[in-house]
Design a protein around this motif. Structure first.
Motif, PDB file in Angstrom:
ATOM      1  N   THR A 167       0.857  -1.190   0.000  1.00 29.52           N
ATOM      2  CA  THR A 167       0.000   0.000   0.000  1.00 29.52           C
ATOM      3  C   THR A 167       0.891   1.238   0.000  1.00 29.52           C
ATOM      4  OG1 THR A 167      -1.765  -1.134   1.207  1.00 29.52           O
ATOM      5  CG2 THR A 167      -1.791   1.277   1.229  1.00 29.52           C
ATOM      6  N   SER A 168       0.794   2.027  -1.060  1.00 35.01           N
ATOM      7  CA  SER A 168       1.649   3.207  -1.224  1.00 35.01           C
ATOM      8  C   SER A 168       0.872   4.464  -0.864  1.00 35.01           C
ATOM      9  CB  SER A 168       2.158   3.315  -2.660  1.00 35.01           C
ATOM     10  OG  SER A 168       2.849   2.140  -3.036  1.00 35.01           O
ATOM     11  N   THR A 169       1.454   5.274   0.022  1.00 38.88           N
ATOM     12  CA  THR A 169       0.877   6.566   0.395  1.00 38.88           C
ATOM     13  C   THR A 169       1.986   7.610   0.399  1.00 38.88           C
ATOM     14  OG1 THR A 169       1.162   6.101   2.758  1.00 38.88           O
ATOM     15  CG2 THR A 169      -0.964   5.523   1.782  1.00 38.88           C
ATOM     16  N   SER A 185      -3.554   9.314  -0.221  1.00 36.91           N
ATOM     17  CA  SER A 185      -3.677   7.918  -0.632  1.00 36.91           C
ATOM     18  C   SER A 185      -4.763   7.783  -1.686  1.00 36.91           C
ATOM     19  CB  SER A 185      -4.005   7.031   0.579  1.00 36.91           C
ATOM     20  OG  SER A 185      -5.236   7.418   1.168  1.00 36.91           O
ATOM     21  N   ASN A 186      -4.851   6.565  -2.246  1.00 36.82           N
ATOM     22  CA  ASN A 186      -5.883   6.246  -3.250  1.00 36.82           C
ATOM     23  C   ASN A 186      -5.874   7.226  -4.414  1.00 36.82           C
ATOM     24  OD1 ASN A 186      -6.850   4.017  -1.737  1.00 36.82           O
ATOM     25  ND2 ASN A 186      -8.073   5.405  -0.456  1.00 36.82           N
ATOM     26  N   LEU A 192      -0.319   6.069  -5.930  1.00 37.83           N
ATOM     27  CA  LEU A 192      -0.720   5.844  -4.538  1.00 37.83           C
ATOM     28  C   LEU A 192      -1.921   4.905  -4.518  1.00 37.83           C
ATOM     29  CD1 LEU A 192      -0.408   9.538  -3.247  1.00 37.83           C
ATOM     30  CD2 LEU A 192       1.334   7.736  -3.293  1.00 37.83           C
ATOM     31  N   THR A 194      -3.047   0.337  -3.665  1.00 34.94           N
ATOM     32  CA  THR A 194      -2.684  -0.959  -3.081  1.00 34.94           C
ATOM     33  C   THR A 194      -2.571  -1.999  -4.179  1.00 34.94           C
ATOM     34  OG1 THR A 194      -3.773  -0.449  -0.977  1.00 34.94           O
ATOM     35  CG2 THR A 194      -3.390  -2.771  -1.461  1.00 34.94           C
TER      36      THR A 194
END
Length: 308
Positions: A167-169, A185-186, A192, A194
């Motif tokens: 999961t990238s934030t 995120s998202n 950003l 998952t």
């Protein structure tokens, strides 16, 4: 007197001849004794490759082996086995969730911290070995069997497949972000999101040394039937191998994370970690399973006696 001596000679001579023939027949019958067996076997069960890294947990997986060899029997029902065995062992190793923080710069030259959370991380290993077992054992007349010994195995190669959910934030100091934390995120267009990522790598271990225990039962121990028909016998047994493979310092990876991007960006994933962060300089290998052995050349007596 001469007549009596001749009669005595003629009487003793046939007796000696008969005794000699009986002895020769008996020796011939005994010479057909064959308690040495050619063996072919196969086994399957549970295998596990473990290390002492604090963040890992080896849960194991399936393993199997096939082999051929020779078994020699001695007095007092003792036996000695050796041969050649090819094994394929697999294992699963889980890892604790971790967070990687990397200073980064976005496309507008703004600095931020990339947060990469690695979750549900596991590494599947597979190794192929060829080994020489040496076992000494005992088999009772009714078929109960027990043997102990060891194996020296050469690792022919293997592979590792590490899989993790990433999961990238992004964290910006000057932004409010999600829930007032400065975290963005998202945002797929900014990378950003998952994603589940896997990394394959080759695996090669040093020689493996293990102790072995085997116990079971040999079926078809009807001496008369098998002495005449010389059919193969079947041995069913449980086996347990436990050993170690030394690890050289040069084999230990310095980085757990690799960049899987092919476009110049940063797309981190977890690399195979069987040899990462271990201090004992060895791996422990366990193999427990069920073994079926086919025994050829089993003949207690090659008797040529006529059936009544």
């Amino acid at each position: 007197m001469m007549i009596k001596r001749e009669i005595l000679r003629l009487t003793i001579l046939p007796v000696l001849i008969v005794l000699s023939v009986c002895y020769a027949v008996n020796v011939a019958a005994q010479s057909n004794v064959n308690t040495n067996n050619f063996l072919i076997w196969g086994s399957g069960g549970y295998s596990r490759i473990s290390n002492d890294a604090p963040a890992t947990n080896a849960v194991g997986n399936a393993g199997g082996a096939v082999g051929a060899g020779f078994e020699m029997h001695f007095v007092n029902n003792m036996l000695l086995q050796t041969g050649l065995e090819l094994s394929c062992l697999t294992s699963r190793m889980n890892r604790k969730d971790t967070l990687l923080i990397v200073p980064m710069i976005d496309t507008e030259n703004n600095s931020y911290d990339g947060h990469f959370a690695f979750q549900n991380t596991h590494d599947m290993q597979q190794i192929v070995n060829v080994g020489i077992p040496l076992m000494i054992g005992y088999e009772t007349p009714n078929g109960l069997y027990f043997a102990v010994g060891g194996k020296a195995m050469l690792n022919l190669g293997g592979q590792s497949r590490a899989t993790t959910t990433v999961t990238s934030t992004a964290y910006y100091e000057n932004l409010i972000g999600y829930n007032n934390t400065g975290i963005l995120s998202n945002m797929i267009n900014h990378g950003l999101f998952t994603e589940t990522r896997s990394v394959k790598s080759s695996l090669r271990l040093h020689a493996i040394f293990s102790g072995s225990v085997e116990a079971g039962y040999t079926f078809g121990r009807n001496a008369e039937e098998y002495s005449i028909k010389n059919r193969p016998k079947i041995r069913l047994s449980m086996i347990c191998d436990y050993g170690f493979a030394p690890v050289a310092g040069i084999d230990k990876p310095t980085s757990l994370v690799v960049n899987t991007s092919t476009t110049g960006g940063f797309t981190p994933a977890v690399n195979g970690y069987l040899l990462n962060n271990i201090s004992s300089n060895r791996l422990n290998i366990l193999y427990v399973g069920l073994k079926v052995t086919v025994m050829f050349g089993v003949k207690k007596y090659g008797c040529n006696c006529a059936k009544e």
